[in-house]
Motif scaffolding. Structure first.
Motif, PDB file in Angstrom:
ATOM      1  N   VAL A 222      44.664  45.701  30.799  1.00  0.00           N
ATOM      2  CA  VAL A 222      43.271  45.734  30.351  1.00  0.00           C
ATOM      3  C   VAL A 222      42.638  47.063  30.762  1.00  0.00           C
ATOM      4  O   VAL A 222      42.506  47.354  31.950  1.00  0.00           O
ATOM      5  CB  VAL A 222      42.460  44.569  30.952  1.00  0.00           C
ATOM      6  CG1 VAL A 222      41.027  44.591  30.404  1.00  0.00           C
ATOM      7  CG2 VAL A 222      43.131  43.240  30.664  1.00  0.00           C
ATOM      8  N   VAL A 224      39.562  49.183  31.470  1.00  0.00           N
ATOM      9  CA  VAL A 224      38.183  48.864  31.830  1.00  0.00           C
ATOM     10  C   VAL A 224      37.431  50.141  32.162  1.00  0.00           C
ATOM     11  O   VAL A 224      38.011  51.145  32.606  1.00  0.00           O
ATOM     12  CB  VAL A 224      38.117  47.900  33.031  1.00  0.00           C
ATOM     13  CG1 VAL A 224      38.632  46.523  32.656  1.00  0.00           C
ATOM     14  CG2 VAL A 224      38.863  48.453  34.230  1.00  0.00           C
ATOM     15  N   GLU A 225      36.145  50.112  31.936  1.00  0.00           N
ATOM     16  CA  GLU A 225      35.251  51.190  32.326  1.00  0.00           C
ATOM     17  C   GLU A 225      33.922  50.558  32.706  1.00  0.00           C
ATOM     18  O   GLU A 225      33.361  49.762  31.939  1.00  0.00           O
ATOM     19  CB  GLU A 225      35.050  52.194  31.191  1.00  0.00           C
ATOM     20  CG  GLU A 225      34.068  53.304  31.549  1.00  0.00           C
ATOM     21  CD  GLU A 225      33.955  54.377  30.478  1.00  0.00           C
ATOM     22  OE1 GLU A 225      32.864  54.951  30.312  1.00  0.00           O
ATOM     23  OE2 GLU A 225      34.971  54.624  29.801  1.00  0.00           O
ATOM     24  N   THR A 226      33.430  50.874  33.887  1.00  0.00           N
ATOM     25  CA  THR A 226      32.164  50.335  34.335  1.00  0.00           C
ATOM     26  C   THR A 226      31.381  51.430  35.031  1.00  0.00           C
ATOM     27  O   THR A 226      31.959  52.413  35.526  1.00  0.00           O
ATOM     28  CB  THR A 226      32.378  49.136  35.283  1.00  0.00           C
ATOM     29  OG1 THR A 226      31.145  48.450  35.478  1.00  0.00           O
ATOM     30  CG2 THR A 226      32.936  49.575  36.623  1.00  0.00           C
ATOM     31  N   ARG A 234      36.811  54.494  35.470  1.00  0.00           N
ATOM     32  CA  ARG A 234      37.776  53.977  34.506  1.00  0.00           C
ATOM     33  C   ARG A 234      39.069  53.556  35.198  1.00  0.00           C
ATOM     34  O   ARG A 234      39.475  54.153  36.186  1.00  0.00           O
ATOM     35  CB  ARG A 234      38.100  55.039  33.456  1.00  0.00           C
ATOM     36  CG  ARG A 234      36.876  55.527  32.681  1.00  0.00           C
ATOM     37  CD  ARG A 234      37.212  56.722  31.817  1.00  0.00           C
ATOM     38  NE  ARG A 234      36.042  57.185  31.066  1.00  0.00           N
ATOM     39  CZ  ARG A 234      36.019  58.272  30.312  1.00  0.00           C
ATOM     40  NH1 ARG A 234      37.108  59.023  30.207  1.00  0.00           N
ATOM     41  NH2 ARG A 234      34.921  58.618  29.673  1.00  0.00           N
ATOM     42  N   TYR A 274      38.152  47.086  40.169  1.00  0.00           N
ATOM     43  CA  TYR A 274      38.641  46.189  39.137  1.00  0.00           C
ATOM     44  C   TYR A 274      37.871  44.869  39.149  1.00  0.00           C
ATOM     45  O   TYR A 274      37.571  44.302  38.090  1.00  0.00           O
ATOM     46  CB  TYR A 274      40.129  45.901  39.331  1.00  0.00           C
ATOM     47  CG  TYR A 274      41.045  47.046  38.981  1.00  0.00           C
ATOM     48  CD1 TYR A 274      40.578  48.162  38.292  1.00  0.00           C
ATOM     49  CD2 TYR A 274      42.397  47.019  39.331  1.00  0.00           C
ATOM     50  CE1 TYR A 274      41.417  49.213  37.966  1.00  0.00           C
ATOM     51  CE2 TYR A 274      43.242  48.056  38.997  1.00  0.00           C
ATOM     52  CZ  TYR A 274      42.753  49.148  38.325  1.00  0.00           C
ATOM     53  OH  TYR A 274      43.594  50.185  38.004  1.00  0.00           O
ATOM     54  N   ALA A 277      34.455  45.494  37.582  1.00  0.00           N
ATOM     55  CA  ALA A 277      34.583  45.830  36.166  1.00  0.00           C
ATOM     56  C   ALA A 277      34.971  44.604  35.338  1.00  0.00           C
ATOM     57  O   ALA A 277      34.420  44.364  34.259  1.00  0.00           O
ATOM     58  CB  ALA A 277      35.605  46.941  35.983  1.00  0.00           C
ATOM     59  N   TYR A 278      35.932  43.820  35.831  1.00  0.00           N
ATOM     60  CA  TYR A 278      36.382  42.658  35.064  1.00  0.00           C
ATOM     61  C   TYR A 278      35.305  41.576  35.024  1.00  0.00           C
ATOM     62  O   TYR A 278      35.137  40.892  34.000  1.00  0.00           O
ATOM     63  CB  TYR A 278      37.676  42.090  35.653  1.00  0.00           C
ATOM     64  CG  TYR A 278      38.338  41.079  34.755  1.00  0.00           C
ATOM     65  CD1 TYR A 278      39.073  41.484  33.650  1.00  0.00           C
ATOM     66  CD2 TYR A 278      38.213  39.712  35.013  1.00  0.00           C
ATOM     67  CE1 TYR A 278      39.680  40.553  32.810  1.00  0.00           C
ATOM     68  CE2 TYR A 278      38.813  38.782  34.176  1.00  0.00           C
ATOM     69  CZ  TYR A 278      39.545  39.205  33.082  1.00  0.00           C
ATOM     70  OH  TYR A 278      40.141  38.284  32.251  1.00  0.00           O
ATOM     71  N   LEU A 281      32.916  42.679  32.450  1.00  0.00           N
ATOM     72  CA  LEU A 281      33.509  42.623  31.118  1.00  0.00           C
ATOM     73  C   LEU A 281      33.536  41.198  30.567  1.00  0.00           C
ATOM     74  O   LEU A 281      33.309  40.976  29.376  1.00  0.00           O
ATOM     75  CB  LEU A 281      34.931  43.191  31.163  1.00  0.00           C
ATOM     76  CG  LEU A 281      35.728  43.185  29.856  1.00  0.00           C
ATOM     77  CD1 LEU A 281      35.092  44.128  28.844  1.00  0.00           C
ATOM     78  CD2 LEU A 281      37.179  43.581  30.125  1.00  0.00           C
TER      79      LEU A 281
END
Length: 321
Positions: A222, A224-226, A234, A274, A277-278, A281
């Motif tokens: 996955v 991700v970028e937050t 990223r 992570y 971010a997750y 998301l």
């Protein structure tokens, strides 16, 4: 529309087909006309394009050569000037000249902020965003990381990196998932080189004996970028598993052994990022998201203490200084 997926690219190991292409090919064949489909090569196959060595001449031919020579001349001319106060140099040249002068003077280094050409900010040099692996390096050795960004140097070939990339590629095949990756973010590229000589087959055997081998991931590979402290962070989550109580566990595959001390504390920055971010998301409560490292060299799964959102924000904010 032409849909393609290359079996071979830069790496020596074959690529896994894109899951998006497989989905169309398997579920909607009525939409497609298949012009060709190469079967997966053996896991130990090597890239045929690498069989013949590639050589080029240096310096490159014009028109590329002329700017290279002009740049070299500008650096040489600037080095010969005793006083640069009345001469405006490009920032990159000014930093190199200032660093050289500091070494001549015997100081060995110089404050980056006082380099000719104005203030130097780490985040600006990173392009306004940072990867999770870069954030881990910054948390572990901020000064060394800043020097590496200011003046990047080639890295020595790492056995651990190659082994980590091969191990990640095997796990992708195990779960039959594929990733869309940035060129500089290959799986396993951030695995530390511990100096251990662990054979890939040993890593695979330990993984197969672990609880993770029999579980089906909820998500895999996955991207991700937050935003943390106003900065885009990223990364790529290896796998996410759904737990019986409805919570999820993020797992990052590592080919080496667990680190210790400050190195372990810095490495956990990756999982802390992570988790946040997750959660953002998927709309989950961060408290329902756990994160762990699986170390294939020892077969251990480690759940390190993770920084809170405020602690992670404070770390990222220092990149703006």
């Amino acid at each position: 529309m032409l849909l393609t997926c290359a079996v071979w690219g830069g790496p020596k190991t074959p690529r896994v087909p894109s899951r998006f292409l497989l989905e169309l090919r398997e579920q909607r064949p009525d939409l497609l006309t298949t012009l060709g489909w190469c079967p997966d090569p053996p896991a130990d196959a090597t890239n045929p394009a690498l069989a013949e060595p590639v050589s080029v001449s240096w310096p490159p031919h014009a028109p590329v050569a002329d700017p290279v020579r002009e740049g070299a001349g500008a650096v040489a001319a600037a080095m010969g000037r005793p006083d640069l106060s009345d001469h405006v140099l490009p920032r990159e040249v000014a930093v190199l000249v200032a660093e050289r002068q500091a070494r001549i003077d015997g100081s060995g280094s110089f404050p980056v902020q006082s380099a000719p050409g104005g203030p130097w900010r780490l985040l600006d040099a990173l392009g306004g965003h940072v990867s999770t692996s870069q954030l881990v390096s910054f948390a572990a050795e901020p000064d060394d990381f800043a020097v590496g960004v200011r003046r990047p140097m080639p890295q020595r070939p790492s056995v651990a990196t190659r082994r980590g990339t091969a191990f990640h590629a095997w796990i992708e095949r195990h779960y039959r998932r594929a990733a869309l990756l940035e060129p500089d973010d290959l799986p396993g590229s951030a695995d530390p080189d511990t100096g251990e000589q662990v054979d890939l087959e040993d890593l695979i055997a330990r993984f197969r004996a672990s609880d993770w081998a029999e579980r089906e991931p909820l998500d895999a590979e996955v991207m991700v970028e937050t935003v943390v402290a106003g900065t885009a962070v990223r990364g790529r989550i290896d796998a996410v598993f759904l737990e019986p109580d409805g919570s999820v566990t993020i797992v990052d595959w590592k080919s080496g052994a667990p680190p210790g001390g400050q190195e372990a504390h810095a490495a956990a920055v990756q999982l802390a990022t992570y988790r946040i971010a997750y959660a953002r998301l998927t709309g989950r409560d961060p408290d329902t998201v756990r994160a762990a490292f699986y170390y294939a060299a020892t077969g251990e799964t480690v759940y390190p203490p993770l920084r809170s959102a405020s602690e992670l924000t404070a770390l990222v904010a220092t990149l703006r200084g």
